[in-house]
Design a protein around this motif. Structure first.
Motif, PDB file in Angstrom:
ATOM      1  N   PHE A   1     -48.490 -17.380 -27.585  1.00 31.13           N
ATOM      2  CA  PHE A   1     -47.798 -16.435 -28.461  1.00 31.13           C
ATOM      3  C   PHE A   1     -47.928 -16.815 -29.934  1.00 31.13           C
ATOM      4  CE2 PHE A   1     -43.907 -15.128 -30.690  1.00 31.13           C
ATOM      5  CZ  PHE A   1     -43.950 -13.749 -30.502  1.00 31.13           C
ATOM      6  N   ALA A   2     -47.650 -18.079 -30.256  1.00 31.04           N
ATOM      7  CA  ALA A   2     -47.681 -18.494 -31.663  1.00 31.04           C
ATOM      8  C   ALA A   2     -49.093 -18.483 -32.215  1.00 31.04           C
ATOM      9  CB  ALA A   2     -47.070 -19.888 -31.809  1.00 31.04           C
ATOM     10  N   ALA A   3     -50.047 -18.956 -31.421  1.00 27.38           N
ATOM     11  CA  ALA A   3     -51.417 -19.093 -31.886  1.00 27.38           C
ATOM     12  C   ALA A   3     -52.120 -17.754 -32.026  1.00 27.38           C
ATOM     13  CB  ALA A   3     -52.208 -19.983 -30.932  1.00 27.38           C
ATOM     14  N   ASN A   4     -51.748 -16.787 -31.194  1.00 28.85           N
ATOM     15  CA  ASN A   4     -52.494 -15.528 -31.166  1.00 28.85           C
ATOM     16  C   ASN A   4     -51.638 -14.312 -31.523  1.00 28.85           C
ATOM     17  OD1 ASN A   4     -53.920 -17.345 -28.722  1.00 28.85           O
ATOM     18  ND2 ASN A   4     -55.287 -16.416 -30.211  1.00 28.85           N
ATOM     19  N   GLY A   5     -50.563 -14.068 -30.780  1.00 30.95           N
ATOM     20  CA  GLY A   5     -49.745 -12.901 -31.072  1.00 30.95           C
ATOM     21  C   GLY A   5     -49.139 -12.932 -32.467  1.00 30.95           C
ATOM     22  N   ARG A   6     -48.422 -14.007 -32.770  1.00 28.12           N
ATOM     23  CA  ARG A   6     -47.753 -14.106 -34.066  1.00 28.12           C
ATOM     24  C   ARG A   6     -48.757 -14.164 -35.219  1.00 28.12           C
ATOM     25  NH1 ARG A   6     -43.143 -12.764 -36.177  1.00 28.12           N
ATOM     26  NH2 ARG A   6     -42.023 -13.683 -34.411  1.00 28.12           N
ATOM     27  N   ARG A   7     -49.812 -14.949 -35.081  1.00 28.24           N
ATOM     28  CA  ARG A   7     -50.805 -15.065 -36.164  1.00 28.24           C
ATOM     29  C   ARG A   7     -51.512 -13.740 -36.397  1.00 28.24           C
ATOM     30  NH1 ARG A   7     -55.142 -18.788 -35.318  1.00 28.24           N
ATOM     31  NH2 ARG A   7     -55.509 -18.737 -37.555  1.00 28.24           N
ATOM     32  N   THR A   8     -51.807 -12.998 -35.321  1.00 28.68           N
ATOM     33  CA  THR A   8     -52.451 -11.702 -35.486  1.00 28.68           C
ATOM     34  C   THR A   8     -51.543 -10.740 -36.228  1.00 28.68           C
ATOM     35  OG1 THR A   8     -53.856 -11.939 -33.526  1.00 28.68           O
ATOM     36  CG2 THR A   8     -53.355  -9.695 -34.239  1.00 28.68           C
ATOM     37  N   ALA A   9     -50.271 -10.692 -35.845  1.00 29.86           N
ATOM     38  CA  ALA A   9     -49.324  -9.807 -36.516  1.00 29.86           C
ATOM     39  C   ALA A   9     -49.191 -10.169 -37.995  1.00 29.86           C
ATOM     40  CB  ALA A   9     -47.973  -9.868 -35.824  1.00 29.86           C
ATOM     41  N   ASP A  10     -49.230 -11.446 -38.300  1.00 24.75           N
ATOM     42  CA  ASP A  10     -49.137 -11.876 -39.695  1.00 24.75           C
ATOM     43  C   ASP A  10     -50.318 -11.391 -40.519  1.00 24.75           C
ATOM     44  OD1 ASP A  10     -46.743 -13.145 -39.193  1.00 24.75           O
ATOM     45  OD2 ASP A  10     -47.618 -15.154 -39.044  1.00 24.75           O
ATOM     46  N   LEU A  11     -51.485 -11.269 -39.875  1.00 27.54           N
ATOM     47  CA  LEU A  11     -52.683 -10.810 -40.577  1.00 27.54           C
ATOM     48  C   LEU A  11     -52.777  -9.292 -40.650  1.00 27.54           C
ATOM     49  CD1 LEU A  11     -55.233 -13.392 -39.134  1.00 27.54           C
ATOM     50  CD2 LEU A  11     -54.473 -13.227 -41.517  1.00 27.54           C
ATOM     51  N   LEU A  12     -51.876  -8.604 -39.950  1.00 28.62           N
ATOM     52  CA  LEU A  12     -51.798  -7.135 -40.013  1.00 28.62           C
ATOM     53  C   LEU A  12     -50.388  -6.773 -40.485  1.00 28.62           C
ATOM     54  CD1 LEU A  12     -53.533  -6.181 -36.634  1.00 28.62           C
ATOM     55  CD2 LEU A  12     -54.530  -6.105 -38.925  1.00 28.62           C
ATOM     56  N   PRO A  13     -50.107  -6.952 -41.769  1.00 28.28           N
ATOM     57  CA  PRO A  13     -48.721  -6.848 -42.250  1.00 28.28           C
ATOM     58  C   PRO A  13     -48.071  -5.486 -42.038  1.00 28.28           C
ATOM     59  CG  PRO A  13     -50.276  -6.974 -44.078  1.00 28.28           C
ATOM     60  CD  PRO A  13     -51.055  -7.289 -42.852  1.00 28.28           C
ATOM     61  N   GLY A  14     -48.839  -4.433 -41.817  1.00 28.16           N
ATOM     62  CA  GLY A  14     -48.251  -3.123 -41.592  1.00 28.16           C
ATOM     63  C   GLY A  14     -48.105  -2.757 -40.131  1.00 28.16           C
ATOM     64  N   CYS A  15     -48.408  -3.688 -39.241  1.00 24.86           N
ATOM     65  CA  CYS A  15     -48.414  -3.361 -37.814  1.00 24.86           C
ATOM     66  C   CYS A  15     -47.007  -3.308 -37.228  1.00 24.86           C
ATOM     67  CB  CYS A  15     -49.249  -4.379 -37.035  1.00 24.86           C
ATOM     68  SG  CYS A  15     -48.425  -5.967 -36.758  1.00 24.86           S
ATOM     69  N   ILE A  16     -46.907  -2.651 -36.079  1.00 24.16           N
ATOM     70  CA  ILE A  16     -45.730  -2.811 -35.238  1.00 24.16           C
ATOM     71  C   ILE A  16     -46.013  -3.995 -34.327  1.00 24.16           C
ATOM     72  CG2 ILE A  16     -44.487  -1.839 -33.276  1.00 24.16           C
ATOM     73  CD1 ILE A  16     -44.552   0.833 -34.590  1.00 24.16           C
TER      74      ILE A  16
END
Length: 286
Positions: A231-246
């Motif tokens: 979760f931290a390595a992939n889900g959270r980091r991906t969301a951080d790189l897509l600041p407008g995402c849900i």
């Protein structure tokens, strides 16, 4: 159910993708995870088509009923296959959904083909931005882990699949018939494709590709107990790189949430499909 020729090999033999095109309405294209095929999306295909969507799901080269060439298993070639499919079906305003390895294809498609024909995207149990341990990704896996995966596949890929599917549903109450069915989806895969794709997702860093997806409505879904793509390595980091995402963390879910949280996933994808294509969604965390 149809076949699409995407290229020929060096001897002139056709390389074809198997795909299903079901329903009517706004198009949604589903990219499956490694080492399964398009059938892993069974619950989502049924739910989305039944809710007024046109759903296209296909087998990546080397998997399922698609051709199994000796090579072509890098992300650039794989997203060229995806583009050939979108072009052949003349799809527009597509919602592009990738699970695990397929999420990497979604992101690479956005950068390599400038998001042509795509209006929205979803990354589910994603391997982005990278799965290998590095200075920027301390929670990633060591290179030795992927070497070990390849060693086990070469030795006995069917026993390896037993262990992999156990991790896919770790901690979830999944009945034996479902587990057996999921394992069966990996059986048609080419061993060459399985091994080559391990290297592809282990060695690819998608950080540089992520910016191409920022301006589209996007959804990131990840299980908080995912042991395959943490979760931290992939889900959270991906969301951080897509600041407008849900960003939708699925509390307690493992990697295989397409099966364990099938209805929830279908509802979230349907909500994305119905979002305005020109509107960047506000950041939301649940």
């Amino acid at each position: 159910m149809s076949m699409l020729q995407v290229e020929t090999d060096s001897l002139g033999r056709p390389i074809e993708l198997f795909y299903e095109d079901i329903g009517y309405g706004p198009p949604i294209v589903l990219l499956h995870g490694w080492p399964f095929d398009h059938a892993m999306w069974e619950e989502q295909v049924y739910a989305l088509a039944g809710s007024g969507c046109r759903v296209v799901a296909y087998d990546r080269r080397g998997f399922g009923k698609s051709s199994k060439p000796f090579d072509g298993y890098n992300y650039n070639r794989l997203v060229d296959d995806l583009k050939a499919l979108l072009d052949a079906l003349d799809l527009h305003d597509v919602t592009l959904v990738g699970f695990s390895m397929g999420a990497g294809e979604v992101v690479r498609y956005m950068s390599r083909h400038l998001g042509q024909r795509v209006a929205r995207l979803a990354l589910v149990s994603t391997v982005t931005p990278s799965v290998t341990k590095s200075k920027d990704n301390p929670d990633g896996a060591d290179d030795a882990k992927f070497d070990d995966v390849c060693t086990h596949i070469r030795a006995d890929r069917f026993t390896f699949m037993d262990q992999f599917v156990d991790r896919l549903f770790e901690g979830a109450d999944v009945k034996r018939p479902m587990v057996d069915w999921i394992k069966s989806l990996a059986e048609p895969a080419s061993r060459i494709a399985m091994l080559s794709c391990v290297r592809a997702f282990a060695e690819t860093d998608f950080t540089g590709d992520m910016a191409a997806a920022i301006n589209l409505p996007s959804l990131v879904i990840h299980g908080t107990q995912d042991r395959i793509a943490p979760f931290a390595a992939n889900g959270r980091r991906t969301a951080d790189l897509l600041p407008g995402c849900i960003f939708r963390p699925y509390e307690g879910a493992a990697h295989g949430l397409f099966a364990t949280h099938a209805s929830m996933l279908s509802e979230d994808l349907l909500g994305l499909v119905r979002s305005p294509p020109s509107q960047t969604l506000p950041p939301t965390v649940f």
